[in-house]
Motif scaffolding. Structure first.
Motif, PDB file in Angstrom:
ATOM      1  N   LYS A   1      15.978  35.003 -51.662  1.00 40.45           N
ATOM      2  CA  LYS A   1      14.953  33.967 -51.725  1.00 40.45           C
ATOM      3  C   LYS A   1      13.575  34.594 -51.912  1.00 40.45           C
ATOM      4  O   LYS A   1      12.735  34.071 -52.651  1.00 40.45           O
ATOM      5  CB  LYS A   1      14.961  33.116 -50.458  1.00 40.45           C
ATOM      6  CG  LYS A   1      13.919  31.987 -50.470  1.00 40.45           C
ATOM      7  CD  LYS A   1      13.952  31.173 -49.200  1.00 40.45           C
ATOM      8  CE  LYS A   1      12.993  29.977 -49.289  1.00 40.45           C
ATOM      9  NZ  LYS A   1      11.590  30.363 -49.508  1.00 40.45           N
ATOM     10  N   SER A   2      13.343  35.733 -51.260  1.00 43.29           N
ATOM     11  CA  SER A   2      12.034  36.394 -51.406  1.00 43.29           C
ATOM     12  C   SER A   2      11.816  36.855 -52.844  1.00 43.29           C
ATOM     13  O   SER A   2      10.702  36.809 -53.363  1.00 43.29           O
ATOM     14  CB  SER A   2      11.925  37.579 -50.449  1.00 43.29           C
ATOM     15  OG  SER A   2      12.642  38.717 -50.912  1.00 43.29           O
ATOM     16  N   LEU A   3      12.900  37.289 -53.521  1.00 46.62           N
ATOM     17  CA  LEU A   3      12.795  37.661 -54.931  1.00 46.62           C
ATOM     18  C   LEU A   3      12.490  36.431 -55.778  1.00 46.62           C
ATOM     19  O   LEU A   3      11.611  36.461 -56.657  1.00 46.62           O
ATOM     20  CB  LEU A   3      14.086  38.323 -55.414  1.00 46.62           C
ATOM     21  CG  LEU A   3      14.448  39.680 -54.812  1.00 46.62           C
ATOM     22  CD1 LEU A   3      15.757  40.181 -55.403  1.00 46.62           C
ATOM     23  CD2 LEU A   3      13.342  40.703 -55.026  1.00 46.62           C
TER      24      LEU A   3
ATOM     25  N   ASN B   1       9.068  35.341 -58.245  1.00 50.09           N
ATOM     26  CA  ASN B   1       9.352  35.344 -59.696  1.00 50.09           C
ATOM     27  C   ASN B   1       9.934  36.675 -60.158  1.00 50.09           C
ATOM     28  O   ASN B   1       9.669  37.135 -61.269  1.00 50.09           O
ATOM     29  CB  ASN B   1       8.092  35.025 -60.517  1.00 50.09           C
ATOM     30  CG  ASN B   1       7.631  33.602 -60.332  1.00 50.09           C
ATOM     31  OD1 ASN B   1       8.393  32.742 -59.906  1.00 50.09           O
ATOM     32  ND2 ASN B   1       6.372  33.342 -60.643  1.00 50.09           N
ATOM     33  N   LEU B   2      10.761  37.271 -59.319  1.00 45.34           N
ATOM     34  CA  LEU B   2      11.357  38.559 -59.633  1.00 45.34           C
ATOM     35  C   LEU B   2      12.860  38.426 -59.830  1.00 45.34           C
ATOM     36  O   LEU B   2      13.507  37.541 -59.262  1.00 45.34           O
ATOM     37  CB  LEU B   2      11.072  39.570 -58.525  1.00 45.34           C
ATOM     38  CG  LEU B   2       9.594  39.889 -58.272  1.00 45.34           C
ATOM     39  CD1 LEU B   2       9.457  40.849 -57.091  1.00 45.34           C
ATOM     40  CD2 LEU B   2       8.941  40.481 -59.515  1.00 45.34           C
ATOM     41  N   ASN B   3      13.403  39.325 -60.615  1.00 45.40           N
ATOM     42  CA  ASN B   3      14.818  39.311 -60.956  1.00 45.40           C
ATOM     43  C   ASN B   3      15.393  40.704 -60.762  1.00 45.40           C
ATOM     44  O   ASN B   3      14.660  41.663 -60.513  1.00 45.40           O
ATOM     45  CB  ASN B   3      14.997  38.862 -62.404  1.00 45.40           C
ATOM     46  CG  ASN B   3      16.354  38.239 -62.656  1.00 45.40           C
ATOM     47  OD1 ASN B   3      17.258  38.303 -61.831  1.00 45.40           O
ATOM     48  ND2 ASN B   3      16.511  37.633 -63.827  1.00 45.40           N
TER      49      ASN B   3
ATOM     50  N   LYS C   1      13.247  31.633 -63.771  1.00 46.39           N
ATOM     51  CA  LYS C   1      12.376  30.960 -62.802  1.00 46.39           C
ATOM     52  C   LYS C   1      11.106  30.462 -63.495  1.00 46.39           C
ATOM     53  O   LYS C   1      10.629  29.343 -63.219  1.00 46.39           O
ATOM     54  CB  LYS C   1      12.015  31.934 -61.677  1.00 46.39           C
ATOM     55  CG  LYS C   1      10.926  31.450 -60.719  1.00 46.39           C
ATOM     56  CD  LYS C   1      11.398  30.346 -59.797  1.00 46.39           C
ATOM     57  CE  LYS C   1      10.282  29.896 -58.848  1.00 46.39           C
ATOM     58  NZ  LYS C   1       9.748  30.999 -58.024  1.00 46.39           N
ATOM     59  N   LEU C   2      10.558  31.247 -64.403  1.00 45.83           N
ATOM     60  CA  LEU C   2       9.358  30.811 -65.117  1.00 45.83           C
ATOM     61  C   LEU C   2       9.634  29.576 -65.966  1.00 45.83           C
ATOM     62  O   LEU C   2       8.728  28.786 -66.240  1.00 45.83           O
ATOM     63  CB  LEU C   2       8.819  31.946 -65.997  1.00 45.83           C
ATOM     64  CG  LEU C   2       8.322  33.204 -65.274  1.00 45.83           C
ATOM     65  CD1 LEU C   2       7.701  34.173 -66.272  1.00 45.83           C
ATOM     66  CD2 LEU C   2       7.329  32.880 -64.159  1.00 45.83           C
TER      67      LEU C   2
END
Length: 355
Positions: A176-178, A182-184, A200-201
């Motif tokens: 969830k923190s990723l 907006n991180l993958n 996500k974007l």
């Protein structure tokens, strides 16, 4: 793959196939000049919303990101740029985007996400920005992520998106923190890499132009289904050609020079793999020096689909045909010259194509 990840992949490709002298020839033949200009115009007068979250800055290096050539008249974009200059936590940056993108017109909304992407990929490889994440992956979550990823056919974008379904609560919180930042994740050569979560974007799709949505979808596919892993082309060559054709198509559709430049970088990466192969996917048979059939078929497929460089590729295979598709002393130079023409056509500098 995107940006700095391409550097590592390209290095592996070259060292696996070509000699030092050949690499020097390659670099000499591919040197280019020219670049796209960048424009930033704004009309938004709405004051940006701050996140109200206390910042925790864990970055030792300062001022690695700057866009001195750009001036943002728009208060929202200027505020985002200020967060970048302070090397703000990714949670702060992502929340700022989430709370402000709805107030922008499509042009500035596009710019906001490009700014985020440019910021991410400007981070030096030796920065400690992800040191805590890297330690967590190495010592706590790595094996579990690999195992859980199998449920999603090793699509870590889906794993992160479905963080609530993780059996391990600690892992769920971490995933969830990723997602919130907006991180993958992508996995290659025995390591996890952090990258932009384009999927996500895409949740901002309704605020964006069609060109930007096309770009995010293309980039999302690049991250989720990389063309090259461990010095091997892992998608079909027809799929590789289709990625080139799609990038050509989107560039024709768009007037956004910055987006087109990013499309061109990915297009060149795929075109070079198509022409030169990679370490474990050679273009020519190592025993007979004959062009492998699957590459010949892919070239003909590209030509049949009226690719931008169909005439050049036809000349290349015509020359091979005269020699019964056996590699000659001129073949390598012809391969490189064609890649060189693609780079020149899209006005890229050589050092822009794999960063």
């Amino acid at each position: 793959m995107k940006k700095f990840l391409l550097i590592a992949l390209f290095t592996g490709i070259c060292t696996g196939v070509y000699s030092d002298s050949s690499l020097n020839d390659l670099n000499n033949l591919l040197k280019q000049s020219g670049s796209f200009g960048s424009t930033v115009e704004t009309k938004n007068d709405i004051a940006p919303v701050t996140t109200g979250v206390t910042e925790k800055n864990t970055i030792k290096e300062k001022d690695f990101f700057s866009q001195s050539e750009k001036t943002y008249k728009d208060k929202t974009l200027s505020g985002l740029n200020d967060l970048f200059k302070k090397n703000s936590d990714f949670l702060i940056i992502s929340q700022y985007i989430d709370e402000n993108i709805k107030n922008l017109d499509p042009k500035n909304a596009d710019e906001m996400l490009l700014m985020f992407e440019n910021y991410y990929y400007s981070i030096p490889s030796d920065s400690d920005i992800f040191i805590e994440d890297e330690e967590l992956m190495d010592k706590k979550f790595g094996k579990t992520v690999l195992e859980d990823g199998k449920k999603y056919n090793n699509d870590y974008t889906l794993l992160i998106k479905n963080y609530k379904d993780a059996d391990n609560q600690d892992l769920s919180s971490y995933l969830k923190s990723l997602y919130d930042r907006n991180l993958n994740l992508t996995y290659s050569n025995g390591y996890f890499f952090f990258t932009v979560n384009y999927n996500k974007l895409l949740t901002y799709e309704k605020y964006l132009s069609d060109d930007m949505v096309n770009y995010l979808k293309y980039s999302d596919n690049e991250i989720r289904k990389p063309a090259v892993i461990n010095s091997k082309i892992v998608i079909s060559l027809d799929d590789l050609v289709n990625r080139i054709l799609s990038a050509e198509h989107y560039i024709k559709l768009s007037d956004n020079k910055e987006l087109n430049k990013e499309f061109a970088k990915m297009l060149v990466f795929h075109f070079e793999n198509l022409m030169l192969g990679v370490g474990d996917t050679p273009v020519f048979n190592s025993d007979t020096n004959t062009l492998n059939d699957d590459f010949l078929k892919s070239y003909k497929y590209y030509i049949s689909k009226n690719g931008v460089f169909k005439s050049d590729l036809q000349k290349y295979i015509d020359a091979l045909d005269k020699n019964k598709y056996v590699k000659s002393p001129d073949t390598y130079g012809n391969q490189v010259k064609l890649v060189n023409k693609v780079i020149s056509f899209y006005q890229l500098k050589r050092d822009e194509t794999f960063q």
